[in-house]
Enzyme design. Structure first.
Site, PDB file in Angstrom:
ATOM      1  N   MET A  32       0.842  -1.196   0.000  1.00 23.80           N
ATOM      2  CA  MET A  32       0.000   0.000   0.000  1.00 23.80           C
ATOM      3  C   MET A  32       0.882   1.252   0.000  1.00 23.80           C
ATOM      4  O   MET A  32       0.450   2.330   0.418  1.00 23.80           O
ATOM      5  CB  MET A  32      -0.933  -0.008   1.212  1.00 23.80           C
ATOM      6  CG  MET A  32      -1.897  -1.193   1.177  1.00 23.80           C
ATOM      7  SD  MET A  32      -3.424  -0.944   2.085  1.00 23.80           S
ATOM      8  CE  MET A  32      -2.795  -0.703   3.734  1.00 23.80           C
ATOM      9  N   GLY A  33       2.134   1.100  -0.458  1.00 28.69           N
ATOM     10  CA  GLY A  33       3.037   2.248  -0.534  1.00 28.69           C
ATOM     11  C   GLY A  33       3.624   2.598   0.820  1.00 28.69           C
ATOM     12  O   GLY A  33       3.652   1.774   1.728  1.00 28.69           O
ATOM     13  N   GLN A  44     -10.205  -2.400   2.707  1.00 26.35           N
ATOM     14  CA  GLN A  44      -9.693  -3.064   3.902  1.00 26.35           C
ATOM     15  C   GLN A  44      -9.574  -2.133   5.102  1.00 26.35           C
ATOM     16  O   GLN A  44      -9.022  -2.515   6.133  1.00 26.35           O
ATOM     17  CB  GLN A  44      -8.368  -3.770   3.608  1.00 26.35           C
ATOM     18  CG  GLN A  44      -7.168  -2.876   3.398  1.00 26.35           C
ATOM     19  CD  GLN A  44      -5.957  -3.690   2.952  1.00 26.35           C
ATOM     20  OE1 GLN A  44      -5.874  -4.148   1.821  1.00 26.35           O
ATOM     21  NE2 GLN A  44      -5.000  -3.881   3.849  1.00 26.35           N
ATOM     22  N   LEU A  93       6.727   2.955   1.408  1.00 28.15           N
ATOM     23  CA  LEU A  93       7.655   1.807   1.453  1.00 28.15           C
ATOM     24  C   LEU A  93       8.801   2.044   2.441  1.00 28.15           C
ATOM     25  O   LEU A  93       9.345   3.150   2.531  1.00 28.15           O
ATOM     26  CB  LEU A  93       8.203   1.542   0.050  1.00 28.15           C
ATOM     27  CG  LEU A  93       7.127   1.279  -1.018  1.00 28.15           C
ATOM     28  CD1 LEU A  93       7.773   1.017  -2.375  1.00 28.15           C
ATOM     29  CD2 LEU A  93       6.221   0.109  -0.635  1.00 28.15           C
ATOM     30  N   LYS A 132       5.435  -9.958   9.419  1.00 28.46           N
ATOM     31  CA  LYS A 132       4.925  -9.021  10.435  1.00 28.46           C
ATOM     32  C   LYS A 132       3.408  -9.094  10.497  1.00 28.46           C
ATOM     33  O   LYS A 132       2.809  -8.998  11.551  1.00 28.46           O
ATOM     34  CB  LYS A 132       5.366  -7.591  10.124  1.00 28.46           C
ATOM     35  CG  LYS A 132       5.251  -6.691  11.325  1.00 28.46           C
ATOM     36  CD  LYS A 132       4.939  -5.282  10.962  1.00 28.46           C
ATOM     37  CE  LYS A 132       3.469  -5.088  10.912  1.00 28.46           C
ATOM     38  NZ  LYS A 132       3.020  -3.882  10.311  1.00 28.46           N
ATOM     39  N   HIS A 166       9.560  -3.519   3.222  1.00 27.23           N
ATOM     40  CA  HIS A 166       9.170  -3.698   1.819  1.00 27.23           C
ATOM     41  C   HIS A 166      10.400  -3.947   0.939  1.00 27.23           C
ATOM     42  O   HIS A 166      10.357  -4.731  -0.001  1.00 27.23           O
ATOM     43  CB  HIS A 166       8.474  -2.443   1.290  1.00 27.23           C
ATOM     44  CG  HIS A 166       7.149  -2.161   1.932  1.00 27.23           C
ATOM     45  ND1 HIS A 166       6.928  -1.065   2.720  1.00 27.23           N
ATOM     46  CD2 HIS A 166       5.980  -2.834   1.880  1.00 27.23           C
ATOM     47  CE1 HIS A 166       5.668  -1.067   3.131  1.00 27.23           C
ATOM     48  NE2 HIS A 166       5.072  -2.127   2.647  1.00 27.23           N
TER      49      HIS A 166
HETATM   50  O1  PAF Z   1       0.027  -5.636   3.704  1.00 26.04           O
HETATM   51  C1  PAF Z   1      -0.421  -4.749   2.953  1.00 26.04           C
HETATM   52  O2  PAF Z   1       0.221  -3.733   2.701  1.00 26.04           O
HETATM   53  C2  PAF Z   1      -1.805  -4.917   2.382  1.00 26.04           C
HETATM   54  O3  PAF Z   1      -2.665  -5.538   3.272  1.00 26.04           O
HETATM   55  C3  PAF Z   1      -1.821  -5.626   1.013  1.00 26.04           C
HETATM   56  C4  PAF Z   1      -1.340  -7.066   1.139  1.00 26.04           C
HETATM   57  C5  PAF Z   1      -0.944  -4.873   0.038  1.00 26.04           C
HETATM   58  C6  PAF Z   1      -3.246  -5.667   0.441  1.00 26.04           C
HETATM   59  O4  PAF Z   1      -3.762  -4.379   0.273  1.00 26.04           O
END
Ligand code: PAF
Length: 291
Positions: free
Chosen positions: A37-38, A68, A40, A156, A44
């Site tokens: 979701m950026g 979500q 980063l 995590k 990541h």
């Molecule tokens: O872990 C995340 O950043 C999010 O839940 C994901 C897996 C990118 C789904 O939106």
């Protein structure tokens, strides 16, 4: 020009991404997907490095998935740093950043969603209604859009990883799910995009959850098998501070995330801690002696 120096392609549209990946597939190249979701961070980057080592083409998706988020204010406040994120992808040798606008992912509110039963009922699922359904739905969409050979998820988010694994198994999605170990800051705080929201005064407090998890780890390694006793010791390790509020701390079966009373096999200890206005999660794997 080596591949590492080539500019990362930023693609917003699904049809363009599919066309680009069809070419790669025709050339017999393997594709790795890192869904994000950026905002980063080093966690990541570790996902990207593993994807880079294991695949010929690496796609990082950057999409703050409205489905979500259980609270509008959390969605509004989620950090959005696309330029810096593209820079990070570039320096990790990523080939494609897929950064669709919300209207591209959800032209209409979806009538079809994915719900993975049982695993989603506890821990974060209990406190964030609908979160895992929204997450599973977008991950399923990303897997359908990219059709990667492998997809990379951080440990995590242990419950998320368990949900994704079960979804892929239940629905026969032809992808390898690769778990990647949690990356921690010097004091042990798990890397998270939400850490950016901590004030300078809050930051040292944020490690309290990991410290409590380490207490659990040590007591189980030393032979404690009673969950209630182990949890009491760990909870007592969280400092009394009005900025800290423990949302939950639980020990669950490592596969289906159901509560257990005795630790006879490896299990997961997971918790959520509010530090001021920021909710942080973390977990460790508990391994009884001799297992
Ligand atoms: O872990 C995340 O950043 C999010 O839940 C994901 C897996 C990118 C789904 O939106």
């Amino acid at each position: 020009v080596t591949e590492k120096l080539m500019a990362v392609a930023v693609i917003e549209r699904i049809d363009r991404l599919r066309a680009r990946l069809a070419d790669a597939r025709r050339d017999g190249q393997t594709i790795g997907l890192v869904p994000t979701m950026g905002a980063l961070h080093a966690g990541h980057r570790e996902l990207m490095r593993q994807a880079r080592r294991g695949n010929e083409v690496v796609v990082v998706s950057i999409f703050v998935n409205p489905l979500q988020f259980d609270r509008q204010d959390d969605l509004d406040r989620y950090p959005r740093t696309l330029d810096a994120d593209v820079g990070a992808c570039q320096s990790e040798g990523v080939d494609i950043v897929f950064a669709p606008p919300a209207a591209e992912m959800y032209p209409d509110p979806p009538l079809s969603t994915v719900r993975v039963g049982r695993i989603v009922d506890r821990l974060c699922g209990q406190f964030r209604p609908g979160h895992f359904d929204g997450m599973a739905t977008v991950v399923m969409k990303l897997l359908q859009i990219v059709q990667p050979d492998a997809a990379y998820f951080g440990e995590k988010d242990a419950q998320q990883l368990a949900v994704v694994r079960r979804m892929v198994a239940d629905l026969n999605v032809p992808v390898r799910i690769v778990p990647v170990a949690t990356v921690r800051d010097g004091d042990g705080l798990a890397m998270s995009s939400r850490n950016q929201r901590l004030s300078r005064e809050e930051r040292p407090l944020a490690v309290a959850l990991y410290r409590a998890l380490r207490v659990l780890e040590a007591s189980v390694a030393a032979g404690e098998t009673d969950v209630a006793t182990a949890l009491r010791q760990a909870t007592a390790a969280i400092p009394h501070d009005e900025r800290l509020r423990l949302e939950y701390l639980e020990i669950v079966d490592e596969h289906d995330f159901q509560p257990i009373e005795r630790i006879a096999a490896p299990a997961i200890a997971a918790g959520a801690l509010w530090v001021g206005q920021t909710r942080l999660i973390d977990n460790v794997r508990l391994v009884p002696p001799g297992r």
